[in-house]
Design a protein around this motif. Structure first.
Motif, PDB file in Angstrom:
ATOM      1  N   ARG A 161      -6.996  46.161  32.379  1.00 17.79           N
ATOM      2  CA  ARG A 161      -7.318  45.420  33.607  1.00 17.79           C
ATOM      3  C   ARG A 161      -8.746  45.685  34.082  1.00 17.79           C
ATOM      4  NH1 ARG A 161      -1.686  46.720  34.683  1.00 17.79           N
ATOM      5  NH2 ARG A 161      -0.524  44.776  34.653  1.00 17.79           N
ATOM      6  N   VAL A 162      -9.689  45.687  33.143  1.00 22.05           N
ATOM      7  CA  VAL A 162     -11.098  45.879  33.472  1.00 22.05           C
ATOM      8  C   VAL A 162     -11.615  44.617  34.154  1.00 22.05           C
ATOM      9  CG1 VAL A 162     -13.405  46.198  32.494  1.00 22.05           C
ATOM     10  CG2 VAL A 162     -11.486  47.527  31.616  1.00 22.05           C
ATOM     11  N   LYS A 163     -12.251  44.783  35.302  1.00 24.30           N
ATOM     12  CA  LYS A 163     -12.777  43.652  36.063  1.00 24.30           C
ATOM     13  C   LYS A 163     -14.307  43.676  36.162  1.00 24.30           C
ATOM     14  CE  LYS A 163      -8.696  42.305  38.038  1.00 24.30           C
ATOM     15  NZ  LYS A 163      -7.980  41.523  37.085  1.00 24.30           N
ATOM     16  N   LEU A 164     -14.904  44.865  36.264  1.00 32.50           N
ATOM     17  CA  LEU A 164     -16.356  45.004  36.397  1.00 32.50           C
ATOM     18  C   LEU A 164     -16.881  45.918  35.309  1.00 32.50           C
ATOM     19  CD1 LEU A 164     -16.628  45.557  40.257  1.00 32.50           C
ATOM     20  CD2 LEU A 164     -17.238  43.492  39.011  1.00 32.50           C
ATOM     21  N   TRP A 165     -18.135  45.721  34.947  1.00 32.13           N
ATOM     22  CA  TRP A 165     -18.784  46.565  33.934  1.00 32.13           C
ATOM     23  C   TRP A 165     -19.876  47.389  34.569  1.00 32.13           C
ATOM     24  CZ3 TRP A 165     -19.826  41.428  31.191  1.00 32.13           C
ATOM     25  CH2 TRP A 165     -18.672  40.964  30.569  1.00 32.13           C
ATOM     26  N   PRO A 166     -20.150  48.540  34.079  1.00 34.52           N
ATOM     27  CA  PRO A 166     -19.307  49.271  33.147  1.00 34.52           C
ATOM     28  C   PRO A 166     -18.118  49.896  33.860  1.00 34.52           C
ATOM     29  CG  PRO A 166     -21.174  50.636  33.715  1.00 34.52           C
ATOM     30  CD  PRO A 166     -21.362  49.309  34.421  1.00 34.52           C
ATOM     31  N   THR A 167     -17.044  50.004  33.151  1.00 36.25           N
ATOM     32  CA  THR A 167     -15.864  50.736  33.609  1.00 36.25           C
ATOM     33  C   THR A 167     -15.560  51.796  32.566  1.00 36.25           C
ATOM     34  OG1 THR A 167     -14.898  48.890  34.835  1.00 36.25           O
ATOM     35  CG2 THR A 167     -13.384  50.611  34.096  1.00 36.25           C
ATOM     36  N   VAL A 168     -15.483  53.048  33.006  1.00 33.88           N
ATOM     37  CA  VAL A 168     -15.135  54.153  32.120  1.00 33.88           C
ATOM     38  C   VAL A 168     -13.718  54.596  32.487  1.00 33.88           C
ATOM     39  CG1 VAL A 168     -15.709  56.467  31.301  1.00 33.88           C
ATOM     40  CG2 VAL A 168     -17.549  54.882  31.969  1.00 33.88           C
ATOM     41  N   VAL A 169     -12.808  54.420  31.528  1.00 33.38           N
ATOM     42  CA  VAL A 169     -11.422  54.840  31.710  1.00 33.38           C
ATOM     43  C   VAL A 169     -11.280  56.193  31.011  1.00 33.38           C
ATOM     44  CG1 VAL A 169      -8.998  54.288  31.273  1.00 33.38           C
ATOM     45  CG2 VAL A 169     -10.637  52.440  31.765  1.00 33.38           C
ATOM     46  N   VAL A 170     -10.866  57.202  31.771  1.00 32.89           N
ATOM     47  CA  VAL A 170     -10.684  58.550  31.225  1.00 32.89           C
ATOM     48  C   VAL A 170      -9.213  58.714  30.862  1.00 32.89           C
ATOM     49  CG1 VAL A 170     -10.895  61.019  31.657  1.00 32.89           C
ATOM     50  CG2 VAL A 170     -12.616  59.443  32.575  1.00 32.89           C
ATOM     51  N   LEU A 171      -8.979  58.978  29.585  1.00 33.47           N
ATOM     52  CA  LEU A 171      -7.621  59.144  29.062  1.00 33.47           C
ATOM     53  C   LEU A 171      -7.415  60.582  28.619  1.00 33.47           C
ATOM     54  CD1 LEU A 171      -7.653  56.083  26.648  1.00 33.47           C
ATOM     55  CD2 LEU A 171      -6.690  56.127  28.931  1.00 33.47           C
ATOM     56  N   LYS A 172      -6.195  61.050  28.745  1.00 33.15           N
ATOM     57  CA  LYS A 172      -5.814  62.336  28.154  1.00 33.15           C
ATOM     58  C   LYS A 172      -4.546  62.090  27.360  1.00 33.15           C
ATOM     59  CE  LYS A 172      -4.972  67.174  28.794  1.00 33.15           C
ATOM     60  NZ  LYS A 172      -4.974  68.301  29.709  1.00 33.15           N
ATOM     61  N   ASP A 173      -4.648  62.304  26.057  1.00 31.52           N
ATOM     62  CA  ASP A 173      -3.528  62.067  25.139  1.00 31.52           C
ATOM     63  C   ASP A 173      -2.943  60.667  25.337  1.00 31.52           C
ATOM     64  OD1 ASP A 173      -3.841  64.624  24.048  1.00 31.52           O
ATOM     65  OD2 ASP A 173      -2.544  65.507  25.573  1.00 31.52           O
ATOM     66  N   GLY A 174      -3.839  59.694  25.512  1.00 37.04           N
ATOM     67  CA  GLY A 174      -3.431  58.299  25.604  1.00 37.04           C
ATOM     68  C   GLY A 174      -3.019  57.816  26.975  1.00 37.04           C
ATOM     69  N   GLN A 175      -2.996  58.691  27.961  1.00 33.33           N
ATOM     70  CA  GLN A 175      -2.580  58.317  29.315  1.00 33.33           C
ATOM     71  C   GLN A 175      -3.802  58.252  30.221  1.00 33.33           C
ATOM     72  OE1 GLN A 175       0.700  57.564  30.167  1.00 33.33           O
ATOM     73  NE2 GLN A 175       0.910  57.709  27.940  1.00 33.33           N
ATOM     74  N   GLU A 176      -3.907  57.184  31.010  1.00 33.00           N
ATOM     75  CA  GLU A 176      -5.031  57.067  31.928  1.00 33.00           C
ATOM     76  C   GLU A 176      -4.917  58.111  33.034  1.00 33.00           C
ATOM     77  OE1 GLU A 176      -7.151  53.966  35.030  1.00 33.00           O
ATOM     78  OE2 GLU A 176      -5.954  53.121  33.385  1.00 33.00           O
TER      79      GLU A 176
END
Length: 107
Positions: free
Chosen positions: A69-84
């Motif tokens: 659900r990225v709406k604006l750039w840049p967006t950095v999604v931080v994941l840990k073991d595949g979970q946001e």
């Protein structure tokens, strides 16, 4: 030197399976906001050599960005073991991303 956003789209299942802390960076190479934030993002990630930085080109018809659900750039999604764990949209300084990485247990 700043790496460009990769036009190859990893599958969402592959991203979800990545172990450890991942900074999933969505943007485009022509985006002014993305270009302005690249130094900030790289500086924030520098103290965390174990964090995988994945730069993905986003845009219409790009399923990975839509799945997050990225709406604006840049967006950095931080994941840990595949979970946001956190996301930072258009970072203005390193502190927001640093806080997100610490919250994910990056050390």
């Amino acid at each position: 030197m700043t790496q460009p956003y990769d036009t190859a789209q990893p599958e969402r299942t592959a991203v979800d399976a990545l172990p450890g802390v991942v900074a999933l960076d969505f943007g485009t190479n022509w985006c002014g906001y993305c270009n302005a934030a690249q130094g900030i993002i790289e500086s924030a990630l520098a103290p965390y050599p174990n964090v995988r930085h994945v730069k993905v080109e986003d845009g219409p018809g790009r399923p990975l960005g839509r799945s997050f659900r990225v709406k604006l750039w840049p967006t950095v999604v931080v994941l840990k073991d595949g979970q946001e764990i956190a996301r930072v949209v258009r970072p203005g300084d390193t502190s927001e991303l640093d806080q997100a990485l610490q919250g994910a247990g990056a050390a």
